[in-house]
Design a protein around this motif. Structure first.
Motif, PDB file in Angstrom:
ATOM      1  N   LEU A  12       0.850  -1.229   0.180  1.00 30.74           N
ATOM      2  CA  LEU A  12       0.119   0.162  -0.031  1.00 30.74           C
ATOM      3  C   LEU A  12       0.840   1.386  -0.075  1.00 30.74           C
ATOM      4  CD1 LEU A  12      -3.112   1.191   0.159  1.00 30.74           C
ATOM      5  CD2 LEU A  12      -2.544   1.083   2.901  1.00 30.74           C
ATOM      6  N   MET A  39      -9.207  -2.537  -0.351  1.00 28.87           N
ATOM      7  CA  MET A  39     -10.098  -1.754   0.248  1.00 28.87           C
ATOM      8  C   MET A  39     -11.197  -1.342  -0.603  1.00 28.87           C
ATOM      9  SD  MET A  39      -7.606   1.047   2.380  1.00 28.87           S
ATOM     10  CE  MET A  39      -6.262   0.299   2.993  1.00 28.87           C
ATOM     11  N   HIS A  68      -5.097  -8.992   2.451  1.00 26.81           N
ATOM     12  CA  HIS A  68      -5.843  -8.359   3.742  1.00 26.81           C
ATOM     13  C   HIS A  68      -7.103  -7.793   3.147  1.00 26.81           C
ATOM     14  CE1 HIS A  68      -5.910  -5.372   7.329  1.00 26.81           C
ATOM     15  NE2 HIS A  68      -7.103  -6.081   7.350  1.00 26.81           N
ATOM     16  N   MET A  70     -10.228  -5.576   3.396  1.00 28.39           N
ATOM     17  CA  MET A  70     -11.098  -4.514   4.082  1.00 28.39           C
ATOM     18  C   MET A  70     -12.232  -4.239   3.240  1.00 28.39           C
ATOM     19  SD  MET A  70      -7.789  -2.687   5.567  1.00 28.39           S
ATOM     20  CE  MET A  70      -6.687  -3.214   4.244  1.00 28.39           C
ATOM     21  N   GLY A 144      -7.822   1.540   6.758  1.00 34.62           N
ATOM     22  CA  GLY A 144      -8.218   2.344   5.678  1.00 34.62           C
ATOM     23  C   GLY A 144      -7.087   2.988   5.194  1.00 34.62           C
ATOM     24  N   PHE A 145      -5.829   3.268   5.862  1.00 32.52           N
ATOM     25  CA  PHE A 145      -4.696   4.225   5.520  1.00 32.52           C
ATOM     26  C   PHE A 145      -3.322   3.779   6.034  1.00 32.52           C
ATOM     27  CE2 PHE A 145      -8.666   6.539   5.145  1.00 32.52           C
ATOM     28  CZ  PHE A 145      -8.628   7.085   3.829  1.00 32.52           C
ATOM     29  N   GLY A 147       0.562   4.712   7.228  1.00 28.56           N
ATOM     30  CA  GLY A 147       1.145   5.965   7.737  1.00 28.56           C
ATOM     31  C   GLY A 147       0.449   6.467   9.067  1.00 28.56           C
ATOM     32  N   ILE A 181       3.531  -0.137  12.391  1.00 27.70           N
ATOM     33  CA  ILE A 181       4.804  -0.863  12.701  1.00 27.70           C
ATOM     34  C   ILE A 181       6.016  -0.024  12.368  1.00 27.70           C
ATOM     35  CG2 ILE A 181       5.858  -2.904  12.783  1.00 27.70           C
ATOM     36  CD1 ILE A 181       3.329  -3.080  14.498  1.00 27.70           C
ATOM     37  N   SER A 201       4.477   2.306   5.622  1.00 27.49           N
ATOM     38  CA  SER A 201       5.451   3.371   5.363  1.00 27.49           C
ATOM     39  C   SER A 201       6.823   3.187   6.035  1.00 27.49           C
ATOM     40  CB  SER A 201       4.480   4.582   6.105  1.00 27.49           C
ATOM     41  OG  SER A 201       4.307   4.162   7.267  1.00 27.49           O
TER      42      SER A 201
HETATM   43  C1  DX5 Z   1      -4.156  -0.145   7.006  1.00 26.41           C
HETATM   44  C2  DX5 Z   1      -3.678  -1.291   6.225  1.00 26.41           C
HETATM   45  C3  DX5 Z   1      -2.191  -1.382   6.600  1.00 26.41           C
HETATM   46  C4  DX5 Z   1      -1.477  -0.137   6.044  1.00 26.41           C
HETATM   47  C5  DX5 Z   1      -0.148   0.002   7.391  1.00 26.41           C
HETATM   48  O1  DX5 Z   1      -5.520  -0.308   7.001  1.00 26.41           O
HETATM   49  O2  DX5 Z   1      -4.146  -2.454   6.610  1.00 26.41           O
HETATM   50  O3  DX5 Z   1      -1.753  -2.689   6.118  1.00 26.41           O
HETATM   51  O4  DX5 Z   1      -0.627  -0.373   4.838  1.00 26.41           O
HETATM   52  O5  DX5 Z   1       0.664   0.941   7.024  1.00 26.41           O
HETATM   53  P1  DX5 Z   1       1.676   1.336   8.053  1.00 26.41           P
HETATM   54  O6  DX5 Z   1       2.810   0.429   8.181  1.00 26.41           O
HETATM   55  O7  DX5 Z   1       2.247   2.677   7.255  1.00 26.41           O
HETATM   56  O8  DX5 Z   1       1.086   1.766   9.259  1.00 26.41           O
END
Ligand code: DX5
Ligand code: ZN
Length: 226
Positions: A12, A39, A68, A70, A144-145, A147, A181, A201
């Protein structure tokens, strides 16, 4: 199986105009899994990747493709992602009224099964089905996002889940942790019981993504897990 460590970089946060480069980074750093965030603009506000992208990635990597979902009505996407080449398919417990049916569909497609849980959902909502899955994906941000910042209560949830699995003799069920993480919190999350860490990220936003992936494995070794 309960004590191995894997990193799953999330594409992502990669450059969508050059996913080959993301695969090369995962290869170069020795990441075990590739995490694909799907998503639907309904279960979450964002809209991302569909089965054709996984189909394009499949012949270009031998790595384990971790999807994954969503999305609402995850059962509709199981077969398309399985055919596209996913190795694991994770759905959200909040996205379906019939988790057993989703699990059966993923199993029938011959894939590993994951169930994911959002930060505000009580952990016990997965207890009746957790013996039927290979992994639990604990969300440590609102999905959802990429970072976002790691939600501090997540570590306690991982510890509680690990304790529950252990009490139920379900140590074979892996714990995956997703959201916020970083290298800086990796040891905390692994020590709490995280077997698979998703990092978006932190890896793809880094000046040296290959070295960042390797450093995650070094941190796991530092807490005695490899
Ligand atoms: C968020 C995603 C994550 C996302 C994690 O909804 O499921 O997998 O890509 O991104 P970082 O590691 O940037 O939080
Ligand atoms: Zn994810």
């Amino acid at each position: 199986m309960g004590s191995e460590f894997k990193l799953a970089p999330s594409i992502l946060s990669a450059d969508f105009s050059n996913l080959q480069s993301a695969l090369d980074i995962c290869e170069g750093g020795g990441a075990d899994w590739i995490h694909v965030d799907v998503m639907d603009n309904q279960f979450v506000p964002n809209l991302t990747i569909g089965p054709p992208v996984v189909k394009s990635l499949r012949p270009r990597t031998n790595k384990f493709i971790d999807v994954h979902l969503m999305v609402l009505e995850p059962e509709r996407l199981v077969e398309p992602f399985a055919r596209a080449g996913a190795d694991n398919i994770t759905f959200h417990i909040e996205a379906t009224d019939d988790p057993k049916k989703v699990i059966d569909l993923i199993r029938a497609a011959g894939k590993m099964v994951g169930v994911s849980i959002k930060p505000q959902t009580p952990l016990d909502s997965i207890f009746s089905i957790v013996d039927k899955v290979n992994l639990v994906l604990v969300m440590s941000v609102e999905p959802g996002f990429g970072g976002q910042d790691y939600l501090p209560g997540s570590t306690e949830r991982i510890v509680e889940l690990k304790r529950y699995l252990s009490n139920q003799c379900l140590d074979r069920v892996l714990i995956e942790v997703d959201g916020g993480i970083k290298l800086q919190n990796a040891e905390e999350v692994i020590s709490a019981g995280g077997n698979i860490l998703v990092a978006g990220s932190e890896v793809f936003g880094s000046d040296d993504p290959v070295a960042t992936i390797r450093e995650f494995y070094t941190r796991a070794e530092a807490v005695g897990i490899s």
